[in-house]
Design a protein around this motif. Sequence first.
Motif, PDB file in Angstrom:
ATOM      1  N   GLN A 101       0.820  -1.210   0.000  1.00 43.85           N
ATOM      2  CA  GLN A 101       0.000   0.000   0.000  1.00 43.85           C
ATOM      3  C   GLN A 101       0.855   1.261   0.000  1.00 43.85           C
ATOM      4  N   ASN A 102       1.991   1.203   0.673  1.00 44.08           N
ATOM      5  CA  ASN A 102       2.866   2.376   0.762  1.00 44.08           C
ATOM      6  C   ASN A 102       4.097   2.260  -0.133  1.00 44.08           C
ATOM      7  N   ALA A 103       3.986   1.457  -1.178  1.00 43.26           N
ATOM      8  CA  ALA A 103       5.135   1.243  -2.070  1.00 43.26           C
ATOM      9  C   ALA A 103       5.515   2.530  -2.795  1.00 43.26           C
ATOM     10  N   GLU A 104       6.792   2.632  -3.097  1.00 40.46           N
ATOM     11  CA  GLU A 104       7.292   3.796  -3.813  1.00 40.46           C
ATOM     12  C   GLU A 104       6.879   3.716  -5.287  1.00 40.46           C
ATOM     13  N   ALA A 105       6.402   4.818  -5.836  1.00 37.31           N
ATOM     14  CA  ALA A 105       6.047   4.847  -7.254  1.00 37.31           C
ATOM     15  C   ALA A 105       7.325   4.795  -8.091  1.00 37.31           C
ATOM     16  N   LEU A 106       7.314   3.949  -9.117  1.00 34.28           N
ATOM     17  CA  LEU A 106       8.488   3.780  -9.955  1.00 34.28           C
ATOM     18  C   LEU A 106       8.187   4.177 -11.394  1.00 34.28           C
ATOM     19  N   ALA A 107       9.157   4.778 -12.029  1.00 34.22           N
ATOM     20  CA  ALA A 107       9.035   5.064 -13.452  1.00 34.22           C
ATOM     21  C   ALA A 107       9.069   3.746 -14.222  1.00 34.22           C
ATOM     22  N   LYS A 108       8.721   3.806 -15.493  1.00 31.91           N
ATOM     23  CA  LYS A 108       8.744   2.616 -16.326  1.00 31.91           C
ATOM     24  C   LYS A 108      10.142   2.015 -16.314  1.00 31.91           C
ATOM     25  N   GLN A 109      10.223   0.712 -16.049  1.00 28.13           N
ATOM     26  CA  GLN A 109      11.502   0.033 -15.948  1.00 28.13           C
ATOM     27  C   GLN A 109      11.926  -0.567 -17.292  1.00 28.13           C
ATOM     28  N   LYS A 110      13.226  -0.594 -17.543  1.00 28.28           N
ATOM     29  CA  LYS A 110      13.732  -1.250 -18.737  1.00 28.28           C
ATOM     30  C   LYS A 110      13.442  -2.742 -18.664  1.00 28.28           C
ATOM     31  N   VAL A 111      13.301  -3.368 -19.839  1.00 30.26           N
ATOM     32  CA  VAL A 111      12.958  -4.795 -19.869  1.00 30.26           C
ATOM     33  C   VAL A 111      14.152  -5.655 -19.453  1.00 30.26           C
ATOM     34  N   LYS A 112      15.347  -5.236 -19.801  1.00 27.75           N
ATOM     35  CA  LYS A 112      16.517  -6.031 -19.437  1.00 27.75           C
ATOM     36  C   LYS A 112      16.754  -5.948 -17.933  1.00 27.75           C
ATOM     37  N   PRO A 113      16.816  -7.088 -17.243  1.00 26.28           N
ATOM     38  CA  PRO A 113      16.997  -7.070 -15.781  1.00 26.28           C
ATOM     39  C   PRO A 113      18.288  -6.375 -15.385  1.00 26.28           C
ATOM     40  N   SER A 114      18.172  -5.465 -14.426  1.00 25.53           N
ATOM     41  CA  SER A 114      19.366  -4.724 -14.006  1.00 25.53           C
ATOM     42  C   SER A 114      19.392  -4.455 -12.508  1.00 25.53           C
ATOM     43  N   LYS A 115      18.304  -4.793 -11.813  1.00 23.49           N
ATOM     44  CA  LYS A 115      18.234  -4.558 -10.373  1.00 23.49           C
ATOM     45  C   LYS A 115      17.845  -5.859  -9.665  1.00 23.49           C
ATOM     46  N   THR A 116      18.236  -5.977  -8.413  1.00 21.69           N
ATOM     47  CA  THR A 116      17.967  -7.203  -7.675  1.00 21.69           C
ATOM     48  C   THR A 116      16.542  -7.228  -7.122  1.00 21.69           C
ATOM     49  N   VAL A 117      16.108  -8.418  -6.777  1.00 23.44           N
ATOM     50  CA  VAL A 117      14.806  -8.569  -6.129  1.00 23.44           C
ATOM     51  C   VAL A 117      14.762  -7.748  -4.849  1.00 23.44           C
ATOM     52  N   SER A 118      15.854  -7.762  -4.094  1.00 23.03           N
ATOM     53  CA  SER A 118      15.884  -7.025  -2.829  1.00 23.03           C
ATOM     54  C   SER A 118      15.724  -5.525  -3.049  1.00 23.03           C
ATOM     55  N   TYR A 119      16.225  -4.997  -4.150  1.00 18.23           N
ATOM     56  CA  TYR A 119      16.039  -3.581  -4.470  1.00 18.23           C
ATOM     57  C   TYR A 119      14.556  -3.257  -4.554  1.00 18.23           C
ATOM     58  N   TYR A 120      13.827  -4.090  -5.288  1.00 23.95           N
ATOM     59  CA  TYR A 120      12.390  -3.835  -5.436  1.00 23.95           C
ATOM     60  C   TYR A 120      11.630  -4.116  -4.146  1.00 23.95           C
ATOM     61  N   THR A 121      12.097  -5.074  -3.372  1.00 19.87           N
ATOM     62  CA  THR A 121      11.453  -5.359  -2.088  1.00 19.87           C
ATOM     63  C   THR A 121      11.525  -4.141  -1.183  1.00 19.87           C
ATOM     64  N   GLN A 122      12.674  -3.492  -1.186  1.00 20.94           N
ATOM     65  CA  GLN A 122      12.839  -2.283  -0.371  1.00 20.94           C
ATOM     66  C   GLN A 122      11.936  -1.146  -0.845  1.00 20.94           C
ATOM     67  N   LYS A 123      11.541  -1.190  -2.117  1.00 20.49           N
ATOM     68  CA  LYS A 123      10.649  -0.171  -2.671  1.00 20.49           C
ATOM     69  C   LYS A 123       9.173  -0.510  -2.431  1.00 20.49           C
ATOM     70  N   GLY A 124       8.916  -1.729  -1.920  1.00 15.80           N
ATOM     71  CA  GLY A 124       7.540  -2.097  -1.598  1.00 15.80           C
ATOM     72  C   GLY A 124       6.905  -3.092  -2.552  1.00 15.80           C
ATOM     73  N   TYR A 125       7.722  -3.837  -3.323  1.00 19.06           N
ATOM     74  CA  TYR A 125       7.201  -4.809  -4.286  1.00 19.06           C
ATOM     75  C   TYR A 125       7.698  -6.200  -3.914  1.00 19.06           C
ATOM     76  N   GLU A 126       6.782  -7.138  -3.788  1.00 17.18           N
ATOM     77  CA  GLU A 126       7.108  -8.488  -3.337  1.00 17.18           C
ATOM     78  C   GLU A 126       6.743  -9.516  -4.399  1.00 17.18           C
ATOM     79  N   SER A 127       7.536 -10.566  -4.471  1.00 13.94           N
ATOM     80  CA  SER A 127       7.240 -11.669  -5.374  1.00 13.94           C
ATOM     81  C   SER A 127       6.200 -12.592  -4.749  1.00 13.94           C
ATOM     82  N   THR A 128       5.366 -13.190  -5.583  1.00 12.42           N
ATOM     83  CA  THR A 128       4.387 -14.159  -5.083  1.00 12.42           C
ATOM     84  C   THR A 128       5.024 -15.536  -4.909  1.00 12.42           C
ATOM     85  N   ASN A 129       6.277 -15.697  -5.357  1.00  9.66           N
ATOM     86  CA  ASN A 129       7.044 -16.930  -5.148  1.00  9.66           C
ATOM     87  C   ASN A 129       8.368 -16.575  -4.483  1.00  9.66           C
TER      88      ASN A 129
END
Length: 335
Positions: free
Chosen positions: A248-276
């Motif tokens: 609910q309080n996740a940080e708004a992110l600009a459109k991300q590039k398709v090529k992976p360049s950031k870790t899962v933990s980076y996005y977790t810290q921004k408020g986005y979690e994997s379902t697996n």
Amino acid sequence: MTLLHTVKPDNIRVIVFILFTCFSYSMAHAQVDQTAVDDFIRNVAYQQKKPLKDVEAIVNQASFQSDIIEKMTRPAEKTMTWERYRNIFMKQERIDAGVDFWKANEKVLNEVSTETGVSVEAIIGIIGVETYFGERMGNHLVLDALYTLAFGYPRRSSFFKAELSKFLELCNNEGLDPLAIRGSYAGAMGYGQFMPSSYLAYAKSYDSETGADLMNEVNDGIASVANYLKVHRWNKGGLVAIKATKDQNAEALAKQKVKPSKTVSYYTQKGYESTNTIDPNTLVSLQKMEMEDGTLEYWFTFKNFYVITRYNHSPLYALAVFQLGEAIKKARETK
């Protein structure tokens, strides 16, 4: 008394036919710069070491198709939400057709997958999205499509002139009839809808005894799709996409590039979690997919997702390929 009144009826019909043919030819070529066409013909003849008259004989039979220009300016990937785009492909009848295709070609699919490392569901997903497993390869003459876009679509004229040149080279190399091959409005051909340059670069014969025939040989279509993904560095056994959730309080992110360049933990810290469960150090991208009601789906996408976008640069396309392949695999396992 007019001239036509002095001519026999049968001859009148011949005259009318000739006039109509001449008019049609004139209209078909009136919308392009003939000087540019002539320059193209000379360049191709020189580069491919062909007689000028032979290249002229083919190119001058091409017809300008105005509807192709309209279609190019409104591709589905740029005009639809993810939900609408997804629903085109995720229909039960297409999934069932995919199960039948897998069953009918299981031996080849398994052999090609083992040899290349590309998953069967990725191969199936691409062929299913592109051509409904070979049932819908396109109704446009490829020569007309490439001619129209090369000389009537300035924004990408250079690209399509190059593709038209490659098409002529391909037909010469493989003994194909350039006046008979049909494909998409963009000039893509065969089971995997390869553009001429991709056909020359990545098409692969399954039996290695003859040239690849992507229009008629399903085995070559399967081998070529897998080869395309392999050459673009498909990660054997790697993930493609996993759904994510947004806090609910996740940080708004600009459109991300398709090529992976950031870790899962980076996005977790921004408020986005994997379902697996995923290793937090795994490189991913976060893709936002719009639904019809304006809400968003979030997906963590991996290297293999990026590889699929080398086939078609749209993230919507890549996710549709992934989901269709997975749905077919699941339906096959439950039958």
